[in-house]
Structure formats: structure tokens, C-alpha cells
Design a protein around this motif. Sequence first.
Motif, mmCIF file in Angstrom:
data_model
loop_
_atom_site.group_PDB
_atom_site.id
_atom_site.type_symbol
_atom_site.label_atom_id
_atom_site.label_comp_id
_atom_site.label_asym_id
_atom_site.label_seq_id
_atom_site.Cartn_x
_atom_site.Cartn_y
_atom_site.Cartn_z
ATOM 1 N N ASN A 91 95.986 51.469 30.017
ATOM 2 C CA ASN A 91 95.267 51.483 31.282
ATOM 3 C C ASN A 91 93.874 52.082 31.083
ATOM 4 O O ASN A 91 93.743 53.277 30.796
ATOM 5 C CB ASN A 91 96.061 52.288 32.308
ATOM 6 N N LEU A 92 92.841 51.273 31.241
ATOM 7 C CA LEU A 92 91.469 51.738 31.042
ATOM 8 C C LEU A 92 91.006 52.713 32.124
ATOM 9 O O LEU A 92 89.973 53.358 31.963
ATOM 10 C CB LEU A 92 90.511 50.553 30.973
ATOM 11 N N TYR A 93 91.740 52.813 33.215
ATOM 12 C CA TYR A 93 91.434 53.801 34.252
ATOM 13 C C TYR A 93 92.038 55.171 33.939
ATOM 14 O O TYR A 93 91.691 56.169 34.562
ATOM 15 C CB TYR A 93 91.994 53.349 35.602
ATOM 16 N N SER A 94 92.973 55.211 32.995
ATOM 17 C CA SER A 94 93.787 56.411 32.798
ATOM 18 C C SER A 94 93.016 57.557 32.158
ATOM 19 O O SER A 94 92.294 57.372 31.170
ATOM 20 C CB SER A 94 94.986 56.069 31.916
ATOM 21 N N THR A 95 93.212 58.755 32.714
ATOM 22 C CA THR A 95 92.646 59.963 32.098
ATOM 23 C C THR A 95 93.529 60.444 30.949
ATOM 24 O O THR A 95 93.147 61.352 30.211
ATOM 25 C CB THR A 95 92.505 61.081 33.142
ATOM 26 N N ALA A 121 87.461 42.603 36.833
ATOM 27 C CA ALA A 121 86.750 42.911 35.589
ATOM 28 C C ALA A 121 85.517 43.783 35.807
ATOM 29 O O ALA A 121 85.320 44.787 35.103
ATOM 30 C CB ALA A 121 86.358 41.617 34.880
ATOM 31 N N LEU A 122 84.682 43.444 36.760
ATOM 32 C CA LEU A 122 83.458 44.218 36.974
ATOM 33 C C LEU A 122 83.776 45.646 37.387
ATOM 34 O O LEU A 122 83.186 46.602 36.857
ATOM 35 C CB LEU A 122 82.584 43.540 38.028
ATOM 36 N N ALA A 123 84.716 45.823 38.311
ATOM 37 C CA ALA A 123 85.071 47.168 38.781
ATOM 38 C C ALA A 123 85.634 48.018 37.647
ATOM 39 O O ALA A 123 85.300 49.201 37.513
ATOM 40 C CB ALA A 123 86.082 47.071 39.927
ATOM 41 N N ILE A 124 86.469 47.421 36.814
ATOM 42 C CA ILE A 124 87.084 48.177 35.715
ATOM 43 C C ILE A 124 86.055 48.509 34.642
ATOM 44 O O ILE A 124 85.935 49.657 34.202
ATOM 45 C CB ILE A 124 88.256 47.384 35.108
ATOM 46 N N LEU A 125 85.294 47.517 34.220
ATOM 47 C CA LEU A 125 84.356 47.710 33.110
ATOM 48 C C LEU A 125 83.190 48.623 33.470
ATOM 49 O O LEU A 125 82.581 49.223 32.580
ATOM 50 C CB LEU A 125 83.833 46.350 32.631
ATOM 51 N N SER A 126 82.874 48.745 34.751
ATOM 52 C CA SER A 126 81.769 49.615 35.169
ATOM 53 C C SER A 126 82.244 51.014 35.553
ATOM 54 O O SER A 126 81.434 51.885 35.872
ATOM 55 C CB SER A 126 81.013 48.988 36.347
ATOM 56 N N CYS A 130 86.446 54.039 32.049
ATOM 57 C CA CYS A 130 86.535 52.935 31.098
ATOM 58 C C CYS A 130 85.625 53.191 29.901
ATOM 59 O O CYS A 130 86.021 52.985 28.747
ATOM 60 C CB CYS A 130 86.159 51.622 31.778
ATOM 61 N N ALA A 131 84.410 53.670 30.153
ATOM 62 C CA ALA A 131 83.480 53.972 29.059
ATOM 63 C C ALA A 131 84.037 55.056 28.144
ATOM 64 O O ALA A 131 83.940 54.962 26.915
ATOM 65 C CB ALA A 131 82.131 54.403 29.637
ATOM 66 N N ARG A 132 84.654 56.057 28.731
ATOM 67 C CA ARG A 132 85.244 57.134 27.922
ATOM 68 C C ARG A 132 86.399 56.602 27.067
ATOM 69 O O ARG A 132 86.570 56.994 25.903
ATOM 70 C CB ARG A 132 85.703 58.275 28.825
ATOM 71 N N ASN A 133 87.173 55.703 27.649
ATOM 72 C CA ASN A 133 88.329 55.183 26.917
ATOM 73 C C ASN A 133 87.928 54.179 25.841
ATOM 74 O O ASN A 133 88.565 54.105 24.787
ATOM 75 C CB ASN A 133 89.333 54.586 27.899
ATOM 76 N N PHE A 134 86.874 53.435 26.081
ATOM 77 C CA PHE A 134 86.352 52.577 25.021
ATOM 78 C C PHE A 134 85.847 53.416 23.843
ATOM 79 O O PHE A 134 85.963 52.998 22.684
ATOM 80 C CB PHE A 134 85.229 51.685 25.550
ATOM 81 N N ALA A 135 85.307 54.580 24.138
ATOM 82 C CA ALA A 135 84.859 55.476 23.062
ATOM 83 C C ALA A 135 86.049 55.908 22.192
ATOM 84 O O ALA A 135 85.918 56.054 20.969
ATOM 85 C CB ALA A 135 84.149 56.690 23.642
ATOM 86 N N VAL A 136 87.207 56.100 22.823
ATOM 87 C CA VAL A 136 88.417 56.447 22.077
ATOM 88 C C VAL A 136 88.806 55.290 21.148
ATOM 89 O O VAL A 136 89.099 55.494 19.961
ATOM 90 C CB VAL A 136 89.575 56.782 23.031
ATOM 91 N N HIS A 162 79.240 47.758 26.579
ATOM 92 C CA HIS A 162 80.255 48.467 25.802
ATOM 93 C C HIS A 162 80.242 48.011 24.344
ATOM 94 O O HIS A 162 80.380 48.828 23.427
ATOM 95 C CB HIS A 162 81.638 48.240 26.409
ATOM 96 N N ALA A 163 80.088 46.720 24.125
ATOM 97 C CA ALA A 163 80.091 46.188 22.760
ATOM 98 C C ALA A 163 78.924 46.739 21.956
ATOM 99 O O ALA A 163 79.069 47.074 20.774
ATOM 100 C CB ALA A 163 80.045 44.661 22.792
ATOM 101 N N LYS A 164 77.767 46.853 22.586
ATOM 102 C CA LYS A 164 76.578 47.352 21.883
ATOM 103 C C LYS A 164 76.657 48.853 21.643
ATOM 104 O O LYS A 164 76.134 49.357 20.647
ATOM 105 C CB LYS A 164 75.324 46.996 22.671
#
Length: 286
Positions: A91-95, A121-126, A130-136, A162-164
Amino acid sequence: MTQNIVDPHLHLFALDLGDYGWLKPDKPPFWPDKKTIAKNVGEADLRLTAGLNLAGFVHIEAGFDNEHPWREIDWLESTCKLRFKSVACANLYSTDFAHTMQILAKRKSVVGIRHILDDEALAILSHPQCARNFAVLNEMNLSFDAQFPVHDTGAVHELIKHAKQHKNLRIIINHAGWPPVSGTIEDNKWQDNIHYLRDCENIAIKLSGWEMANRQWSFQAIEKPLKQVITCFGSPRVMLASNFPLCTLSRPYLELWQGYKTELHLSANLFQQLAYNNAAHWYKLN
């Protein structure tokens, strides 16, 4: 000569062990033919013959237990004999995402995660989480399977950000991002956005899921989007996949792969790339 295949997008089901809410008759999607796939499906059902050999596969999370996604992985690793990798639910929303990933990382088959984005997609990716979890994921050198309509321009630009930012994060777009089928304005947006995505070398694309848009799809109809993504992304970033067992809503598994090989007018070398090499590379089966 036998052609080896790595199928980078399929699902196995153990209905007696998992939840699979989406396969229950009272839960969406409300497909009239859903009951034909709502059954136990195992490795033995992945039958290829006639010069095709399944040399490996990638199992994409199938709703076994979204709260405890490692349970699905444990079932797969205890039952599968073929070479395979798994993409787990997360879950990309998960802390608690980092903790979940630490548990999943102990499973040898896990190479990435999927959180189905679709119309959210837009709500989740923004979302900041989500940014913190992509860093993980980036730190752990794992992948993200992105399932959403590529005609969603806002979501595409968020995904590019996120990809960049996270160069170690391999992003694989599922089901070709729902390519053109109807000649609508969304089709033009899909084509435009495919060109935006091509500049990120850590983004690849899988072509499958045709039956989800049209049960009567034809190989002739998918030649155009296939050529478009190859031209745009380059052949090393494109994969053919099955979406088994959902593909059987339109045609048997063997017939699908035979058609990919004979009906799309691909050279032997290009088919080798799209049906084996690229999946083995992007999902670390080598």
C-alpha cells in the motif's frame, strides 16, 4: 527449435487459502464470465507446447491477502517449481510501508510491489506518503508495477517525477497502460503520454490484458499499439505477457503465446527479446 518464454505477468490462485475478494460473485468487477476463472490455478495449468517452453514467470499479486502480502509469497515459494519472481501487494499510502518491505525482502522471490492505481492514479502518485515509499523501494533496488490508464496525463507526469528522482526504481507499466481501442480523445492522450514516458530509462512497459478491454480482441488489433511502444521505448523496454488466467476469458494460454509468435509479424530476434530476454532482465530472473 524450441523458443523459451518468460511470462512477466500472470496470477496463480489458491482460493482455499487466500481472500481474493475481487473473484467473489458479490464483489466487483461484475463480469458475467468471472466464475470461469474463480478457481484454484497452479503452475501445472501453465501449459505450452508446439515449440514453446515456459522457462520462467513473474507472479503479480492477486489479492491473496492485501493486509499480510507475504502470505501469498510464502504460498508461492512453497509450491512453485519453475524459475519465478514475485511482485507483492503493498500500500503506497501506508506509513508502515518500510516495515512491510523488510518482511517481504526476506522472501527470495520478491523483486517488487504493485499497488493498483487505476482511476486513483493521480491522487496516489501525488500523495506525500507515496514519495516516501518510493524512496524505500529505490533504496532496496526493487521495482514498481504501475497499473493505470496512460491517457491520464496528470498521473503520467507524477510517475515521471518519481522515475527521475529514484533512478534505482524500475517502473513497469502494466497492460500497456490501456492503449487505444476506440478512436476517442483518450487515444490521442495515450499516444502523447507514451512519448513523455520514453525519456525515463527506468520505465518499461508490458503488453497484456487485452481481454479486459475486449473479450473478442484480435492479434491484428494489437499490432498498432505494439509497434507504437516499440518505436517509442525501444525493444529492450517492451515485454509481451499473458495476464493468465484472465487471458483465458478470450483464448487458451497456449493459443495466446502461439499468436504472439506467429500473428504479430515479429522477427525471431525481436520475439526473443519481447518474450524472454527483457522480462528476465527487468525482473531479475537471470
